[in-house]
Design a protein around this motif. Structure first.
Motif, PDB file in Angstrom:
ATOM      1  N   ASP A  16       0.835  -1.188   0.000  1.00  0.00           N
ATOM      2  CA  ASP A  16       0.000   0.000   0.000  1.00  0.00           C
ATOM      3  C   ASP A  16       0.874   1.245   0.000  1.00  0.00           C
ATOM      4  O   ASP A  16       2.109   1.170  -0.025  1.00  0.00           O
ATOM      5  CB  ASP A  16      -0.969  -0.008   1.191  1.00  0.00           C
ATOM      6  CG  ASP A  16      -0.262  -0.127   2.540  1.00  0.00           C
ATOM      7  OD1 ASP A  16       0.933   0.237   2.628  1.00  0.00           O
ATOM      8  OD2 ASP A  16      -0.896  -0.564   3.517  1.00  0.00           O
ATOM      9  N   ASN A 212     -14.151  -1.965   2.378  1.00  0.00           N
ATOM     10  CA  ASN A 212     -13.809  -2.579   1.092  1.00  0.00           C
ATOM     11  C   ASN A 212     -14.350  -4.005   1.111  1.00  0.00           C
ATOM     12  O   ASN A 212     -13.617  -4.948   1.373  1.00  0.00           O
ATOM     13  CB  ASN A 212     -12.291  -2.565   0.893  1.00  0.00           C
ATOM     14  CG  ASN A 212     -11.883  -3.019  -0.508  1.00  0.00           C
ATOM     15  OD1 ASN A 212     -12.705  -3.430  -1.302  1.00  0.00           O
ATOM     16  ND2 ASN A 212     -10.603  -2.947  -0.786  1.00  0.00           N
ATOM     17  N   ARG A 311     -14.789  -4.913 -10.126  1.00  0.00           N
ATOM     18  CA  ARG A 311     -13.597  -4.467  -9.415  1.00  0.00           C
ATOM     19  C   ARG A 311     -12.451  -5.434  -9.683  1.00  0.00           C
ATOM     20  O   ARG A 311     -12.584  -6.631  -9.454  1.00  0.00           O
ATOM     21  CB  ARG A 311     -13.878  -4.389  -7.909  1.00  0.00           C
ATOM     22  CG  ARG A 311     -15.042  -3.464  -7.573  1.00  0.00           C
ATOM     23  CD  ARG A 311     -15.464  -3.531  -6.113  1.00  0.00           C
ATOM     24  NE  ARG A 311     -16.590  -2.635  -5.868  1.00  0.00           N
ATOM     25  CZ  ARG A 311     -17.256  -2.567  -4.718  1.00  0.00           C
ATOM     26  NH1 ARG A 311     -16.902  -3.337  -3.705  1.00  0.00           N
ATOM     27  NH2 ARG A 311     -18.266  -1.711  -4.587  1.00  0.00           N
ATOM     28  N   ASP A 313      -7.989  -5.924  -9.537  1.00  0.00           N
ATOM     29  CA  ASP A 313      -6.617  -5.484  -9.281  1.00  0.00           C
ATOM     30  C   ASP A 313      -5.823  -5.538 -10.573  1.00  0.00           C
ATOM     31  O   ASP A 313      -5.933  -6.490 -11.356  1.00  0.00           O
ATOM     32  CB  ASP A 313      -5.946  -6.391  -8.250  1.00  0.00           C
ATOM     33  CG  ASP A 313      -6.378  -6.097  -6.829  1.00  0.00           C
ATOM     34  OD1 ASP A 313      -6.924  -5.000  -6.608  1.00  0.00           O
ATOM     35  OD2 ASP A 313      -6.171  -6.951  -5.950  1.00  0.00           O
ATOM     36  N   TYR A 322      -8.725  -1.115 -10.704  1.00  0.00           N
ATOM     37  CA  TYR A 322      -9.690  -0.277 -11.420  1.00  0.00           C
ATOM     38  C   TYR A 322     -11.099  -0.818 -11.201  1.00  0.00           C
ATOM     39  O   TYR A 322     -11.288  -1.969 -10.768  1.00  0.00           O
ATOM     40  CB  TYR A 322      -9.372  -0.209 -12.913  1.00  0.00           C
ATOM     41  CG  TYR A 322      -9.611  -1.500 -13.673  1.00  0.00           C
ATOM     42  CD1 TYR A 322     -10.842  -1.758 -14.292  1.00  0.00           C
ATOM     43  CD2 TYR A 322      -8.617  -2.468 -13.786  1.00  0.00           C
ATOM     44  CE1 TYR A 322     -11.066  -2.929 -14.983  1.00  0.00           C
ATOM     45  CE2 TYR A 322      -8.828  -3.644 -14.485  1.00  0.00           C
ATOM     46  CZ  TYR A 322     -10.057  -3.871 -15.072  1.00  0.00           C
ATOM     47  OH  TYR A 322     -10.278  -5.041 -15.762  1.00  0.00           O
ATOM     48  N   ARG A 351      -8.131   2.712  -8.589  1.00  0.00           N
ATOM     49  CA  ARG A 351      -7.996   2.445  -7.165  1.00  0.00           C
ATOM     50  C   ARG A 351      -6.512   2.325  -6.795  1.00  0.00           C
ATOM     51  O   ARG A 351      -5.754   1.641  -7.475  1.00  0.00           O
ATOM     52  CB  ARG A 351      -8.709   1.140  -6.779  1.00  0.00           C
ATOM     53  CG  ARG A 351     -10.219   1.185  -6.966  1.00  0.00           C
ATOM     54  CD  ARG A 351     -10.861   2.148  -5.999  1.00  0.00           C
ATOM     55  NE  ARG A 351     -12.315   2.210  -6.151  1.00  0.00           N
ATOM     56  CZ  ARG A 351     -12.951   3.046  -6.927  1.00  0.00           C
ATOM     57  NH1 ARG A 351     -12.250   3.919  -7.669  1.00  0.00           N
ATOM     58  NH2 ARG A 351     -14.261   3.072  -6.998  1.00  0.00           N
ATOM     59  N   LYS A 353      -4.270   1.432  -3.275  1.00  0.00           N
ATOM     60  CA  LYS A 353      -4.389   0.951  -1.900  1.00  0.00           C
ATOM     61  C   LYS A 353      -3.664   1.891  -0.953  1.00  0.00           C
ATOM     62  O   LYS A 353      -2.451   2.084  -1.045  1.00  0.00           O
ATOM     63  CB  LYS A 353      -3.793  -0.451  -1.788  1.00  0.00           C
ATOM     64  CG  LYS A 353      -4.018  -1.106  -0.428  1.00  0.00           C
ATOM     65  CD  LYS A 353      -5.457  -1.575  -0.293  1.00  0.00           C
ATOM     66  CE  LYS A 353      -5.711  -2.754  -1.223  1.00  0.00           C
ATOM     67  NZ  LYS A 353      -7.104  -3.196  -1.182  1.00  0.00           N
ATOM     68  N   THR A 360      -8.473  -0.037   2.886  1.00  0.00           N
ATOM     69  CA  THR A 360      -8.908   1.271   2.412  1.00  0.00           C
ATOM     70  C   THR A 360      -8.214   1.659   1.110  1.00  0.00           C
ATOM     71  O   THR A 360      -6.988   1.703   1.039  1.00  0.00           O
ATOM     72  CB  THR A 360      -8.636   2.360   3.462  1.00  0.00           C
ATOM     73  OG1 THR A 360      -9.265   1.993   4.691  1.00  0.00           O
ATOM     74  CG2 THR A 360      -9.181   3.703   3.001  1.00  0.00           C
ATOM     75  N   ASN A 361      -9.005   1.934   0.084  1.00  0.00           N
ATOM     76  CA  ASN A 361      -8.505   2.422  -1.197  1.00  0.00           C
ATOM     77  C   ASN A 361      -8.759   3.915  -1.338  1.00  0.00           C
ATOM     78  O   ASN A 361      -9.734   4.441  -0.805  1.00  0.00           O
ATOM     79  CB  ASN A 361      -9.219   1.723  -2.363  1.00  0.00           C
ATOM     80  CG  ASN A 361      -8.819   0.269  -2.502  1.00  0.00           C
ATOM     81  OD1 ASN A 361      -7.697  -0.106  -2.200  1.00  0.00           O
ATOM     82  ND2 ASN A 361      -9.749  -0.550  -2.946  1.00  0.00           N
ATOM     83  N   GLY A 363     -10.082   6.152  -4.148  1.00  0.00           N
ATOM     84  CA  GLY A 363     -10.821   5.953  -5.389  1.00  0.00           C
ATOM     85  C   GLY A 363     -11.006   7.249  -6.143  1.00  0.00           C
ATOM     86  O   GLY A 363     -11.433   8.250  -5.574  1.00  0.00           O
ATOM     87  N   ASP A 365     -13.036   8.321  -9.472  1.00  0.00           N
ATOM     88  CA  ASP A 365     -14.024   7.835 -10.431  1.00  0.00           C
ATOM     89  C   ASP A 365     -14.473   8.950 -11.362  1.00  0.00           C
ATOM     90  O   ASP A 365     -14.611  10.106 -10.950  1.00  0.00           O
ATOM     91  CB  ASP A 365     -15.262   7.297  -9.704  1.00  0.00           C
ATOM     92  CG  ASP A 365     -14.983   6.022  -8.944  1.00  0.00           C
ATOM     93  OD1 ASP A 365     -13.987   5.349  -9.253  1.00  0.00           O
ATOM     94  OD2 ASP A 365     -15.760   5.708  -8.022  1.00  0.00           O
ATOM     95  N   GLU A 381     -14.673   2.095  -0.989  1.00  0.00           N
ATOM     96  CA  GLU A 381     -15.493   1.821  -2.172  1.00  0.00           C
ATOM     97  C   GLU A 381     -16.843   2.509  -2.070  1.00  0.00           C
ATOM     98  O   GLU A 381     -17.298   2.890  -1.000  1.00  0.00           O
ATOM     99  CB  GLU A 381     -15.679   0.305  -2.329  1.00  0.00           C
ATOM    100  CG  GLU A 381     -14.394  -0.453  -2.575  1.00  0.00           C
ATOM    101  CD  GLU A 381     -13.669  -0.005  -3.829  1.00  0.00           C
ATOM    102  OE1 GLU A 381     -14.341   0.502  -4.768  1.00  0.00           O
ATOM    103  OE2 GLU A 381     -12.441  -0.127  -3.877  1.00  0.00           O
TER     104      GLU A 381
END
Length: 383
Positions: A16, A212, A311, A313, A322, A351, A353, A360-361, A363, A365, A381
């Motif tokens: 992360d 998440n 979702r 990775d 993403y 996304r 990390k 917890t990401n 984000g 968008d 999220e």
């Protein structure tokens, strides 16, 4: 007591932004023997965004994730504080909490907000074009609290208290809101709207982490009763039913590959609901619905909402990912309670990390719908 091994977040091989920061600054913390159920994980995001009515707002979002009991039998609790302000008198101080006591014996949820909140409204129903709107200005205080006891594994029931206080609701013209909407309750110029009363809450939740969510499902039913007995301006009732499902497409893979599905139905049960308490897109409990649609764009006596999100990775260590999402919603037309117009939206996002221990990401968008698009920045999220 029951053991839910899915509640343990596996961070082996994960990376992360905290790890990257430690490497960049050559930070090597001393190893200590810590009690795993005492860990507290913070995530912090400073950013800026536009505010309804024009202008930029500066905001921060801080999320704390922690365990109130053994990780194998207790879900991850969270508290989020996301204040914002700009230099035109607009501000917000929202605090949300989702607390799981030891062995998930109780779930205690809170939502407290103090806002100065200018916002456009398009009246009731879904047939008006984007330019047929009116700018409202008001101050708002919300206090929602609920306590749910575990009845059996994953199923909870309890009661709550909900208070909404809209102060000095006004436009730049006399009685413009009542004339524009054709709605009587809560639309009088420069007046307040106060609603207060209990709620009955039912919850089914197999998710291990609301920040998440990993594979699991969620269902929440809230019946709300507001009455002059509790200080409300008038009597009204509502029902909110929320359903979510998370499906892993490759359960054995270390890379996230999940489809998330969300639907909710929100309806008034009696006439006389104040205008600003009517079901409205983007005003679900966590203000996450309708990405790509301007908040408050559609309002009615009832609202139906459906959303799906993919979702994935991009990196094996979970640092970068993403999402792709699409939604559709409809509100009832004034006086008929018919769902006549359906409004789609779609988008995607990146996304990163921030904290692997809490999942917890960060984000970012981009969402769009007919005549509107926006960029959204959040911790965690959307649902």
């Amino acid at each position: 007591m029951y053991k839910d091994t899915a509640a343990v977040i596996n961070t082996e091989g994960q990376r992360d932004l905290i790890d990257i920061g430690k490497d960049l600054f050559n930070i090597k913390p001393k190893k200590v023997e810590a009690e795993e159920d005492k860990d507290l994980y913070f995530s912090f995001l400073p950013a800026s965004s536009t505010v309804p009515g024009g202008g930029k707002a500066l905001f921060t979002s801080t999320t704390a994730g922690f365990y109130m009991g053994n990780r194998s039998t207790t879900y991850l609790s969270s508290v989020t504080f996301a204040p914002y302000f700009n230099f035109k008198g607009r501000y917000g101080l929202p605090i949300r909490s989702n607390i799981w006591l030891k062995n998930n014996s109780w779930n205690i949820m809170g939502d407290t907000r103090v806002l100065k909140y200018p916002q456009y409204t398009w009246g009731i129903g879904g047939g008006r074009d984007n330019d047929t709107k009116l700018l409202l200005d008001y101050r708002y205080f919300r206090f929602y609290q609920s306590a749910l006891k575990q009845i059996k594994p994953y199923f909870f029931a309890g009661i709550g208290y909900n208070l909404d206080y809209y102060i000095n609701i006004e436009t730049n013209k006399t009685n413009a809101l009542r004339t524009f909407t054709g709605y009587d309750s809560g639309t009088e110029d420069s007046k307040n709207s106060f609603s207060s009363g209990p709620s009955i809450n039912l919850l089914y939740d197999t998710r291990n982490n609301s920040i998440n969510p990993l594979p699991g499902c969620y269902a929440n039913l809230v019946y709300r009763f507001s009455s002059p007995v509790f200080g409300s301006n008038n009597h009204w009732q509502s029902l909110y039913f929320d359903m979510r499902k998370y499906v892993s497409l490759t359960p054995q893979s270390r890379k996230k590959n999940v489809v998330a599905l969300w639907a909710y139905y929100w309806t008034t049960l009696t006439p006389g609901t104040p205008y600003l308490n009517l079901p409205s897109i983007g005003w679900d409990p966590y203000n996450r619905s309708g990405r790509g649609i301007e908040q408050n764009r559609y309002r009615g006596d009832a609202l139906l909402y459906f959303e799906g999100e993919y979702r994935r990775d991009l990196t094996r260590n979970g640092l970068i990912g993403y999402v792709l999402f699409a939604s559709i919603n409809s509100v009832t037309q004034q006086g008929t309670r018919s769902f006549q117009y359906w409004h789609p939206a779609a988008g995607g996002g990146l996304r990163v990390k921030f904290n692997k221990n809490s999942g917890t990401n960060i984000g970012v968008d981009y969402g769009f719908s007919r005549g509107f698009s926006t960029i959204m920045i959040n911790l965690g999220e959307a649902f």
